[in-house]
Scaffold this motif. Structure first.
Motif, mmCIF file in Angstrom:
data_model
loop_
_atom_site.group_PDB
_atom_site.id
_atom_site.type_symbol
_atom_site.label_atom_id
_atom_site.label_comp_id
_atom_site.label_asym_id
_atom_site.label_seq_id
_atom_site.Cartn_x
_atom_site.Cartn_y
_atom_site.Cartn_z
ATOM 1 N N ALA A 43 0.875 -1.209 0.014
ATOM 2 C CA ALA A 43 -0.132 -0.105 0.090
ATOM 3 C C ALA A 43 0.962 1.210 0.013
ATOM 4 O O ALA A 43 1.841 1.088 0.574
ATOM 5 C CB ALA A 43 -0.975 -0.061 1.156
ATOM 6 N N ASP A 48 -4.461 3.704 0.564
ATOM 7 C CA ASP A 48 -4.460 2.255 -0.142
ATOM 8 C C ASP A 48 -4.532 1.097 0.823
ATOM 9 O O ASP A 48 -4.477 -0.015 0.347
ATOM 10 C CB ASP A 48 -3.118 2.264 -0.832
ATOM 11 C CG ASP A 48 -2.832 3.446 -1.847
ATOM 12 O OD1 ASP A 48 -3.993 3.549 -2.608
ATOM 13 O OD2 ASP A 48 -2.003 4.192 -2.166
ATOM 14 N N ASP A 50 -6.360 -0.830 3.836
ATOM 15 C CA ASP A 50 -7.437 -1.166 4.853
ATOM 16 C C ASP A 50 -7.290 -0.953 6.184
ATOM 17 O O ASP A 50 -6.198 -0.712 6.670
ATOM 18 C CB ASP A 50 -7.996 -2.615 4.388
ATOM 19 C CG ASP A 50 -6.868 -3.784 5.143
ATOM 20 O OD1 ASP A 50 -7.156 -4.043 6.264
ATOM 21 O OD2 ASP A 50 -5.990 -3.986 4.520
ATOM 22 N N GLU A 51 -8.442 -0.419 6.745
ATOM 23 C CA GLU A 51 -8.466 -0.075 8.040
ATOM 24 C C GLU A 51 -7.922 -1.299 9.083
ATOM 25 O O GLU A 51 -7.159 -0.904 10.165
ATOM 26 C CB GLU A 51 -9.693 0.624 8.619
ATOM 27 C CG GLU A 51 -9.920 1.954 8.253
ATOM 28 C CD GLU A 51 -10.995 2.546 8.677
ATOM 29 O OE1 GLU A 51 -11.729 1.890 9.768
ATOM 30 O OE2 GLU A 51 -11.602 3.598 8.042
ATOM 31 N N GLU A 52 -8.325 -2.442 9.033
ATOM 32 C CA GLU A 52 -7.965 -3.484 9.675
ATOM 33 C C GLU A 52 -6.439 -3.612 9.677
ATOM 34 O O GLU A 52 -5.683 -3.803 10.964
ATOM 35 C CB GLU A 52 -8.562 -4.864 9.068
ATOM 36 C CG GLU A 52 -9.882 -4.778 9.688
ATOM 37 C CD GLU A 52 -10.663 -6.299 9.349
ATOM 38 O OE1 GLU A 52 -9.742 -7.247 9.435
ATOM 39 O OE2 GLU A 52 -12.042 -6.155 9.328
ATOM 40 N N THR A 53 -5.728 -3.527 8.594
ATOM 41 C CA THR A 53 -4.349 -3.582 8.423
ATOM 42 C C THR A 53 -3.593 -2.590 9.271
ATOM 43 O O THR A 53 -2.648 -2.760 10.015
ATOM 44 C CB THR A 53 -3.884 -3.896 7.071
ATOM 45 O OG1 THR A 53 -4.676 -5.283 6.337
ATOM 46 C CG2 THR A 53 -2.330 -4.035 7.224
ATOM 47 N N SER A 54 -4.096 -1.281 8.803
ATOM 48 C CA SER A 54 -3.819 -0.138 9.689
ATOM 49 C C SER A 54 -3.834 -0.257 10.849
ATOM 50 O O SER A 54 -2.784 0.197 11.719
ATOM 51 C CB SER A 54 -4.475 1.072 9.028
ATOM 52 O OG SER A 54 -3.863 2.447 9.655
#
Length: 151
Positions: A43, A48, A50-54
């Motif tokens: 990303a 780019d 997603d909020e879960e990964t962030s």
């Protein structure tokens, strides 16, 4: 470069890894112990990722900051730093969170022309941010109003 590291095609010193992120020692460090939390998925920036990964990146960044304090490395404080976009000093265009130990005389500075804003300008900017949240279809975007401290 980060994609190559994540794929195991480039060298890195790795104090932590899981199925979503890899934490690597920054070769271009600010201070000894400077870490980068890098998502395994490519990303470029916030837009780019997603909020879960962030959220997971920040969770691991929090843990790494706590680990730095217990590491025996010189660490009187910790900075978590994210550069999103060239204007924000992003140099490697693969999302990553810097986590680095701080101590007096370490040489790292953030210089700015700090100032205060009139309340009406702050209220106008708050409305603009709420509008941005509504575009993201963020459920609580309608909450909050000017001067509402609970928002």
């Amino acid at each position: 470069m980060f994609c190559a590291i994540v794929r195991g095609e480039a060298e890195a010193s790795v104090p932590y890894a899981d199925d979503r992120v890899m934490v690597i020692m920054d070769i271009g460090l600010v201070t000894p112990g400077h870490l980068l939390v890098v998502p395994r998925v490519h990303a470029v920036g916030l837009e780019d990722l997603d909020e879960e990964t962030s959220t997971h990146v920040w969770r691991i960044g929090h843990r790494m900051g706590r680990a730095l304090r217990r590491s025996g490395l010189r660490c009187a404080g910790v900075n978590l730093f994210l550069a999103d976009g060239e204007a924000a000093f992003q140099e490697v265009f693969h999302f990553h969170l810097h986590v680095f130990p701080r101590f007096e005389g370490d040489g790292f500075r953030i210089a700015a022309e700090w100032g205060t804003r009139a309340r009406d300008l702050l209220d106008q900017e708050a409305r603009a941010v709420r509008s941005g949240l509504q575009e993201l279809e963020f459920p609580s975007a309608e909450k909050g109003s000017d001067h509402d401290l609970s928002a």
